[in-house]
Design a protein around this motif. Structure first.
Motif, PDB file in Angstrom:
ATOM      1  N   ILE A 148     -17.184 -29.702 -10.463  1.00 46.76           N
ATOM      2  CA  ILE A 148     -18.291 -29.225 -12.165  1.00 46.76           C
ATOM      3  C   ILE A 148     -19.564 -28.611 -11.350  1.00 46.76           C
ATOM      4  CG2 ILE A 148     -20.104 -29.998 -13.242  1.00 46.76           C
ATOM      5  CD1 ILE A 148     -18.751 -31.944 -13.206  1.00 46.76           C
ATOM      6  N   ALA A 180     -23.470 -27.033 -13.607  1.00 46.15           N
ATOM      7  CA  ALA A 180     -23.819 -26.932 -14.636  1.00 46.15           C
ATOM      8  C   ALA A 180     -24.808 -26.162 -14.114  1.00 46.15           C
ATOM      9  CB  ALA A 180     -24.156 -27.804 -15.546  1.00 46.15           C
ATOM     10  N   VAL A 216     -27.820 -26.069 -18.915  1.00 51.20           N
ATOM     11  CA  VAL A 216     -26.721 -26.329 -20.090  1.00 51.20           C
ATOM     12  C   VAL A 216     -27.836 -27.490 -21.084  1.00 51.20           C
ATOM     13  CG1 VAL A 216     -24.954 -27.929 -21.209  1.00 51.20           C
ATOM     14  CG2 VAL A 216     -24.598 -26.684 -18.681  1.00 51.20           C
ATOM     15  N   LEU A 261     -23.512 -34.975 -22.412  1.00 44.33           N
ATOM     16  CA  LEU A 261     -22.351 -34.025 -21.318  1.00 44.33           C
ATOM     17  C   LEU A 261     -20.951 -34.452 -20.622  1.00 44.33           C
ATOM     18  CD1 LEU A 261     -23.415 -32.264 -18.799  1.00 44.33           C
ATOM     19  CD2 LEU A 261     -23.909 -34.287 -17.047  1.00 44.33           C
ATOM     20  N   LEU A 268     -18.127 -32.223 -20.955  1.00 49.42           N
ATOM     21  CA  LEU A 268     -16.955 -31.369 -19.901  1.00 49.42           C
ATOM     22  C   LEU A 268     -15.291 -31.648 -20.754  1.00 49.42           C
ATOM     23  CD1 LEU A 268     -18.398 -33.681 -16.705  1.00 49.42           C
ATOM     24  CD2 LEU A 268     -18.518 -30.764 -17.257  1.00 49.42           C
ATOM     25  N   ALA A 302     -21.359 -26.591 -25.645  1.00 54.17           N
ATOM     26  CA  ALA A 302     -23.158 -26.722 -25.065  1.00 54.17           C
ATOM     27  C   ALA A 302     -24.129 -25.050 -26.426  1.00 54.17           C
ATOM     28  CB  ALA A 302     -23.546 -26.070 -23.310  1.00 54.17           C
ATOM     29  N   LEU A 331     -21.064 -23.897 -18.271  1.00 59.25           N
ATOM     30  CA  LEU A 331     -21.088 -25.230 -17.310  1.00 59.25           C
ATOM     31  C   LEU A 331     -19.621 -24.585 -16.824  1.00 59.25           C
ATOM     32  CD1 LEU A 331     -21.068 -28.213 -17.509  1.00 59.25           C
ATOM     33  CD2 LEU A 331     -20.043 -27.931 -20.033  1.00 59.25           C
TER      34      LEU A 331
END
Ligand SMILES: Nc1ncnc2c1ncn2[C@@H]1O[C@H](COP(=O)(O)OP(=O)(O)OP(=O)(O)O)[C@@H](O)[C@H]1O
Length: 307
Positions: free
Chosen positions: A7, A9, A12, A48, A52, A58, A63
């Motif tokens: 991940i 970000a 975001v 959040l 994902l 977002a 992301l």
């Protein structure tokens, strides 16, 4: 070639009307890690995790999941937020069969028995989900996610409703998955849960990241803690604590023989030395909350007060 993070970000942001649920989140999670997401109610954890899983998009920022920008439902990602989506009138096994079919797989060869065994539900495989406890539903949700062989597993409060044995079992499953290379991101309100499973964590408060990194860094931060002190001579201990440098008496907790003092470790060491010199025996000396919990509370309270 360098492995991309599971991940990544940057900035975001996600709003629901006037509410800013996520406010410029930056986050990196390496592959094969169990990463904890912790924060008080309304901090933005579920929002959040939902991003994902591709359940929402977002408003701003970038992301990336498993090395690619998130676009629609991400491949290789499984999990749930706000409890797993299950059919109550079907058995555990039939729920998983329906899911396998939905993913275009043959239910007979999808590995349903294996995932049921992995989460400890073999004995109730043919019982209807309607009668399942919250903990059993959580386990079935995990089994459903495992069925898709995810490279990133996203779980919202997976320990909810689990008894201590159940929690230990699920922790074992997640640890094994991570050892085999799957990245796990899970949320919790509880620092002790995160501590038991994760080497790294992100603390959210009011939609912002207030800490992200190794837990060792968080607990090593030098801060004053509150300690319960029980001695053989409470009156004398109190007098010595009042005189000792760097010691603040926080509270008489109502019982005669326990004192709560706030101090850095070196000041506490000095107090113990003085107690021993005065022949006062120390029967109990322990932080009222763990160093990690104290760091969590300090960081999240700070953020709340600057709101
Ligand atoms: N669908 C929605 N519509 C309106 N507001 C929402 C929605 N989802 C979340 N919010 C708001 O966004 C903020 C963050 O909520 P979120 O559920 O992500 O927090 P959380 O950290 O998961 O909280 P909890 O620990 O209570 O589950 C809260 O103020 C919440 O009220």
């Amino acid at each position: 070639m360098e492995t991309p993070p599971a991940i990544r970000a940057r900035g975001v942001t996600k709003c629901f009307g006037e509410v800013i649920a996520l406010d410029g989140i930056d986050l990196d999670v390496a592959q094969g890690q169990i990463h904890g997401l912790v924060g008080p109610n309304g901090a933005g954890k579920t929002t959040l995790l939902g991003l994902l899983l591709g359940l929402a998009v977002a408003d701003e920022g970038r992301l990336e999941v498993l090395g690619a920008p998130l676009d629609g439902t991400p491949g290789g990602v499984a999990g749930f937020v706000d409890g797993p989506g299950l059919y109550p009138s079907l058995t555990a096994r039939k729920n998983l069969a329906a899911l396998a079919t939905l993913h275009g797989r043959d239910a007979r060869t999808a590995g349903i028995d294996e995932v049921l065994a992995e989460v400890g539900l073999t004995d109730v495989a043919d019982d209807r989900v309607r009668g399942f406890s919250l903990g059993m539903r959580q386990r079935l949700g995990l089994a459903a996610a495992l069925l898709t062989n995810p490279r990133l597993l996203v779980l919202d409060e997976p320990s909810n409703g689990l008894d201590p044995a159940g929690k230990k079992h699920v922790h074992g499953v997640l640890t094994k998955l991570a050892a085999d290379g799957t990245t796990v991101v899970l949320s919790s309100h509880r620092m002790d849960d995160i501590e038991a499973l994760c080497a790294e964590a992100t603390i959210l408060a009011t939609g912002r990241v207030v800490f992200s990194g190794p837990l060792s860094k968080l607990s090593a931060e030098n801060r004053e803690l509150d300690y319960r002190l029980r001695t053989s001579a409470p009156g004398e201990a109190r007098r010595l604590a009042l005189d000792a440098p760097g010691i603040h008496i926080v509270d008489d907790v109502g019982t005669q023989d326990v004192l709560v003092v706030r101090a850095h470790v070196p000041a506490l060491d000095e107090l113990v030395t003085r107690l021993v010199r005065a022949e006062v025996a120390v029967r109990e000396l322990a932080p009222t909350v763990s160093p990690l919990e104290a760091a969590f509370l300090a960081l999240t309270e700070q953020q709340e007060s600057t709101r």
